[in-house]
Write an enzyme that holds these catalytic residues in place. Structure first.
Site, PDB file in Angstrom:
ATOM      1  CD  GLU A   1     -79.740  -6.200 -17.573  1.00 30.94           C
ATOM      2  OE1 GLU A   1     -80.909  -6.210 -16.102  1.00 30.94           O
ATOM      3  OE2 GLU A   1     -78.615  -6.287 -17.107  1.00 30.94           O
TER       4      GLU A   1
ATOM      5  CG  ASP B   1     -87.729 -12.322 -11.652  1.00 31.09           C
ATOM      6  OD1 ASP B   1     -87.826 -11.874 -10.084  1.00 31.09           O
ATOM      7  OD2 ASP B   1     -86.821 -11.453 -12.212  1.00 31.09           O
TER       8      ASP B   1
HETATM    9  N1  ADE Z   1     -83.003  -9.348 -11.406  1.00 32.91           N
HETATM   10  C1  ADE Z   1     -83.851  -9.376 -12.104  1.00 32.91           C
HETATM   11  N2  ADE Z   1     -84.493 -10.349 -11.846  1.00 32.91           N
HETATM   12  C2  ADE Z   1     -83.932 -10.587  -9.718  1.00 32.91           C
HETATM   13  C3  ADE Z   1     -83.698 -11.053  -8.204  1.00 32.91           C
HETATM   14  N3  ADE Z   1     -85.338 -11.086  -8.634  1.00 32.91           N
HETATM   15  N4  ADE Z   1     -83.968 -10.500  -7.910  1.00 32.91           N
HETATM   16  C4  ADE Z   1     -82.295 -10.370  -7.896  1.00 32.91           C
HETATM   17  N5  ADE Z   1     -81.644  -9.267  -8.804  1.00 32.91           N
HETATM   18  C5  ADE Z   1     -82.986 -10.009 -10.199  1.00 32.91           C
END
Ligand code: ADE
Length: 263
Positions: free
Chosen positions: A31, A230
């Site tokens: 990141e 996601d």
């Molecule tokens: N960072 C990236 N995806 C995430 C998720 N699904 N839950 C918590 N932190 C995240």
């Protein structure tokens, strides 16, 4: 006497220089990687067991650090950073799980408000979020901690200039709104939907509200920027692994543009 005044002047100047820095934090190496790659006059410094990088990014004096994952690491690294560098503002950048029904990996969320969704109580009925937070100065009577409105506005302008990496079937969209933070990686559709309906959260992640809490406590303007790796659903882990890099680049893209526009 003359050397004393020179020393005083030097101290003043170095304090002034430090106060002008913009602080940038991300939870993972991926990141902050693209930001470190572009960092000029890079210097490495250690504080509290953490490594920070100072230098010049897009014409702005910055300090960049890795917070580590989760609220405790985020709060610790923010406290160490603010204490040692007294930056003029802080930008948190990274990836998140997208919660908006139309959200796709690669989309960007500009965090206008942050909420700790795992701060509350559990009784026989279940979990109930606390309606207040406890800052050092006393009770903070709000579920949400607000990002600095000027930084939000600057980020929204900056996002219009960025050419984002496209990692889904359409070009990335930019959302502005609530970011939910908890010490959990969400990979469950029902939980993702509940975060959206209960708190209007557009993204879920594990650091933002902790950083917001510290910045609010110490009066430092801040903003949290995220790009979705996601959809916080049953395939979130796979999607995260696949898209963490391009999503991190999309979020960092706004940081770079934001800094450029500050010149
Ligand atoms: N960072 C990236 N995806 C995430 C998720 N699904 N839950 C918590 N932190 C995240």
């Amino acid at each position: 006497m003359k050397s004393l005044s020179l020393l005083f002047l030097f101290l003043l100047l170095s304090l002034g220089a430090t106060a002008q820095r913009t602080a940038i934090l991300g939870a993972l190496d991926q990141e902050i990687a693209i930001l470190l790659d572009s960092l000029k006059e890079k210097k490495e410094v250690q504080h509290g067991g953490l490594t920070f990088y100072t230098g010049n990014l897009k014409g702005q004096a910055v300090v960049i650090g890795k917070s580590g994952v989760g609220k405790v690491n985020a709060a610790y690294s923010t406290a160490i950073l603010l204490n040692h560098f007294t930056p003029k503002q802080l930008v948190f950048t990274g990836v998140a799980g997208g919660l908006h029904p139309e959200s796709l990996p690669g989309d960007v969320v500009i965090g206008t408000k942050l909420i700790q969704t795992d701060f509350g109580q559990i009784d026989s009925v279940g979990f109930k979020i606390s309606p207040f937070r406890k800052l050092l100065g006393g009770r903070y009577e709000d579920l949400y901690i607000h990002s600095d409105p000027e930084l939000v506005q600057q980020a929204e302008v900056a996002a219009k200039q960025v050419v984002f990496l496209s990692i889904s079937k359409r070009a990335p969209r930019v959302f502005s709104g609530v970011i939910a933070t908890a010490d959990v990686f969400v990979s469950n559709q029902a939980t993702a939907e509940k975060l959206y309906t209960d708190y209007e959260a557009l993204a879920t992640e594990m650091e933002g509200a902790a950083v917001a809490h510290l910045c609010r406590t110490l009066g430092i303007p801040f903003i949290v920027l995220r790009s979705c790796s996601d959809n916080a659903n049953q395939v979130a882990r796979v999607s995260f692994n696949q898209f963490v890099r391009p999503a991190a680049i999309n979020s960092a893209g706004i940081v770079l543009q934001l800094l450029s526009a500050m010149n």
